[in-house]
Design an enzyme around this catalytic site. Sequence first.
Site, PDB file in Angstrom:
ATOM      1  CG  HIS A  70      -0.395  -0.130   8.625  1.00 22.03           C
ATOM      2  ND1 HIS A  70       0.423   0.117   7.556  1.00 22.03           N
ATOM      3  CD2 HIS A  70      -0.272  -1.455   8.906  1.00 22.03           C
ATOM      4  CE1 HIS A  70       1.022  -1.000   7.189  1.00 22.03           C
ATOM      5  NE2 HIS A  70       0.617  -1.974   7.991  1.00 22.03           N
ATOM      6  CG  ASP A 116       0.871  -1.873   3.635  1.00 25.58           C
ATOM      7  OD1 ASP A 116       2.003  -1.461   3.312  1.00 25.58           O
ATOM      8  OD2 ASP A 116       0.697  -2.765   4.499  1.00 25.58           O
ATOM      9  CE1 TYR A 136      -0.665  -5.660   3.311  1.00 24.56           C
ATOM     10  CE2 TYR A 136      -1.769  -7.750   2.879  1.00 24.56           C
ATOM     11  CZ  TYR A 136      -0.850  -6.999   3.590  1.00 24.56           C
ATOM     12  OH  TYR A 136      -0.101  -7.590   4.581  1.00 24.56           O
TER      13      TYR A 136
END
Length: 267
Positions: free
Chosen positions: A258, A154, A115
């Site tokens: 998302h 991400d 992340y």
Amino acid sequence: MTRRDWHKHNMRIATWNINGLRARLDFMKLWLADRKPNVVGLQELKTPTEDFPHEEFEALGYKALVHGQKSWNGVAILTNVDAELRQVGLPGQEDWGARLITAEIDGGIEFTTVYCPNGKSLQHDDYANKLAWYDSLVAHWSAGDHPKRVLCGDFNIVPTALDGWRGEAGAGTIFYTEDERKRFAAVMDTGLTDLYRHLYPEEQAFSWWDYRGGAFHRKHGLRIDFLLGTQAAVAATREVVIDRDYRKKLDGLTASDHAPVYADLHS
């Protein structure tokens, strides 16, 4: 052929920023039951490691390897095949939270989910920290030598104009800056390929849409969630799907901002 033998030849891997584990647990169960992935990298758990609801996933046949923290960040790997934890946290960047976890997956894949920092704005201290975090990621990743590696998550960067709804007009703004794109290119230069873009070099598709302003329906999105792989992973990839159906509200449950992204691999 045993189940283990089958998984050595067929595997569905995925990445998903769930934007809060507690808020998304029932939604995730629907997706897991429907798509039946074998390995999932999760980001933005917003849950301490000790509070992770292992039993909820064990009931669906999944083991979880977790690197969480309270209220912010947090990553995990869900798997219904054998997996061994290899790395928790990005070395040298511990102050920036629980953002990386790696496991060796049965079937010969080293699977890492990240992340990456958002950066907030070009004027915010977090922007410089984001660039430094990426520099550490490149250094850490470069030190590895596993032949079949997947780095997913991400990434909070729009690599090209095709990957953002604003196209060329986005250049120079957060996520679209030259410095961010240089960092993403440096990650790719360690021997990685974007599995989705490998199959769909000219397709405009997004994986994130703001909750506000009807962005999803207006197609105002960004492609910032990636499955990246070494050449062995690329060669095994048969399909990659940005799962837009699971960005929609289902059974009264609110989706993450998302969409999940998954790839089917065969060896």
